[in-house]
Design a protein around this motif. Structure first.
Motif, short mmCIF file in Angstrom:
data_model
loop_
_atom_site.label_atom_id
_atom_site.label_comp_id
_atom_site.label_asym_id
_atom_site.label_seq_id
_atom_site.Cartn_x
_atom_site.Cartn_y
_atom_site.Cartn_z
N UNK A 189 0.75 -1.26 -0.20
CA UNK A 189 -0.05 -0.09 0.07
C UNK A 189 0.80 1.36 0.05
N UNK A 190 0.68 2.11 -0.73
CA UNK A 190 1.27 3.29 -0.91
C UNK A 190 1.19 4.22 0.27
N UNK A 191 2.27 4.88 0.59
CA UNK A 191 2.23 5.98 1.94
C UNK A 191 1.93 5.42 3.04
N UNK A 192 2.19 3.92 3.37
CA UNK A 192 1.75 3.44 4.54
C UNK A 192 2.92 3.65 5.70
N UNK A 193 2.45 3.99 6.80
CA UNK A 193 3.22 4.42 8.08
C UNK A 193 2.95 3.56 9.15
N UNK A 194 3.85 3.67 10.14
CA UNK A 194 3.56 2.87 11.34
C UNK A 194 2.28 3.63 12.32
N UNK A 195 2.15 4.87 11.76
CA UNK A 195 0.76 5.33 12.45
C UNK A 195 -0.41 4.99 11.62
N UNK A 196 -0.31 4.99 10.50
CA UNK A 196 -1.30 4.31 9.68
C UNK A 196 -1.80 3.02 10.15
N UNK A 197 -1.02 2.10 10.64
CA UNK A 197 -1.32 0.82 11.08
C UNK A 197 -1.88 1.03 12.58
N UNK A 198 -1.53 2.17 13.36
CA UNK A 198 -2.01 2.49 14.60
C UNK A 198 -3.66 2.82 14.44
N UNK A 199 -3.83 3.59 13.41
CA UNK A 199 -5.03 4.35 13.01
C UNK A 199 -5.99 3.20 12.59
N UNK A 200 -5.54 2.00 11.97
CA UNK A 200 -6.30 0.99 11.60
C UNK A 200 -6.47 -0.03 12.44
N UNK A 258 -3.71 12.76 11.28
CA UNK A 258 -4.90 12.53 10.48
C UNK A 258 -4.85 11.03 10.10
N UNK A 259 -6.18 10.50 9.84
CA UNK A 259 -6.40 9.34 9.51
C UNK A 259 -5.75 8.84 8.23
N UNK A 260 -5.77 9.77 7.34
CA UNK A 260 -5.17 9.63 5.77
C UNK A 260 -3.85 10.28 6.05
N UNK A 261 -2.77 9.38 5.37
CA UNK A 261 -1.44 9.90 5.47
C UNK A 261 -1.27 11.36 4.57
N UNK A 262 -0.72 12.36 5.53
CA UNK A 262 -0.11 13.70 4.92
C UNK A 262 1.17 13.45 5.39
N UNK A 263 2.40 13.42 4.60
CA UNK A 263 3.65 13.01 5.12
C UNK A 263 4.03 14.09 6.22
N UNK A 264 4.15 15.68 5.64
CA UNK A 264 4.69 16.36 6.69
C UNK A 264 3.85 17.82 6.45
N UNK A 265 4.17 18.74 7.42
CA UNK A 265 3.32 19.99 7.43
C UNK A 265 3.59 20.68 6.10
N UNK A 266 4.74 20.36 5.35
CA UNK A 266 5.07 21.14 4.21
C UNK A 266 4.30 20.58 3.08
N UNK A 317 10.70 12.61 12.75
CA UNK A 317 11.15 11.12 12.68
C UNK A 317 9.91 10.19 11.81
N UNK A 318 8.73 10.54 12.20
CA UNK A 318 7.91 9.65 11.30
C UNK A 318 7.13 10.55 10.40
N UNK A 319 7.18 10.18 9.16
CA UNK A 319 6.49 10.96 8.03
C UNK A 319 4.96 10.70 8.00
N UNK A 320 4.31 10.85 8.91
CA UNK A 320 2.90 11.07 8.76
C UNK A 320 2.60 12.11 10.01
N UNK A 321 2.25 13.10 9.30
CA UNK A 321 1.97 14.31 10.13
C UNK A 321 1.32 14.19 11.44
N UNK A 322 1.95 14.82 12.36
CA UNK A 322 1.18 14.76 13.62
C UNK A 322 1.78 15.82 14.72
N UNK A 323 0.86 16.19 15.53
CA UNK A 323 1.23 17.20 16.42
C UNK A 323 1.19 16.52 17.76
N UNK A 324 2.25 17.17 18.31
CA UNK A 324 2.59 16.59 20.07
C UNK A 324 1.68 17.40 21.00
N UNK A 325 0.97 16.97 21.69
CA UNK A 325 0.37 17.44 22.66
C UNK A 325 0.84 17.16 24.11
#
Ligand code: 5GP
Length: 115
Positions: free
Chosen positions: A1-12, A44-52, A96-104
């Motif tokens: 699957x394209x653009x899959x990340x460790x965070x995608x696996x957590x989302x799913x 985001x549930x769908x991968x956006x790699x970075x804020x850029x 480090x992880x190229x799946x956009x995320x904010x740290x709270x």
């Protein structure tokens, strides 16, 4: 699957994580290596790699990420004292992880920002 990340696996729900919130647009879970008493990632549930990589189409999910962060801060009991929301972007930003995320981050007084 394209653009899959460790965070995608957590989302799913394919790998374990301490998920504290999920809706149609975003998922929030506790950071595996917390730097503060409260350290939650909102993605985001769908991968956006970075804020850029964000575009106008992403405005709804970006807004949801911030509102969910504020709601979770209240739920965690850190809103009155305050907290930090941070997004690392690409190499120089320390991402480090190229799946956009904010740290709270909160639960203690944080150090001054940039070094
Ligand atoms: P970044 O440096 O990309 O802004 O932050 C990535 C964050 O993701 C780090 O704080 C790291 O501890 C966290 N992290 C990396 N892999 C995992 C994981 O598999 N599960 C969880 N819950 N957090 C992770």
């Amino acid at each position: 699957m394209a653009q899959d990340t460790i965070f995608s696996k957590i989302v799913r729900g394919e790998i374990p994580a301490d998920v504290v919130y999920q809706d149609d647009l975003v998922t929030a879970f506790r950071d595996i290596q917390p730097l503060t008493p409260t350290h939650i990632l909102v993605v985001p549930n769908e991968v956006i790699p970075t804020l850029a990589d964000v575009s106008e189409d992403h405005e709804p999910v970006l807004g949801r990420m911030l509102r969910v962060a504020a709601d979770l801060a209240a739920r965690e009991g850190i809103a009155d004292n305050g907290y930090r929301v941070m997004i690392n972007c690409r190499d120089h930003g320390g991402q480090e992880v190229y799946h956009l995320h904010l740290h709270l981050m909160g639960g203690r007084r944080l150090n001054p920002m940039a070094q």
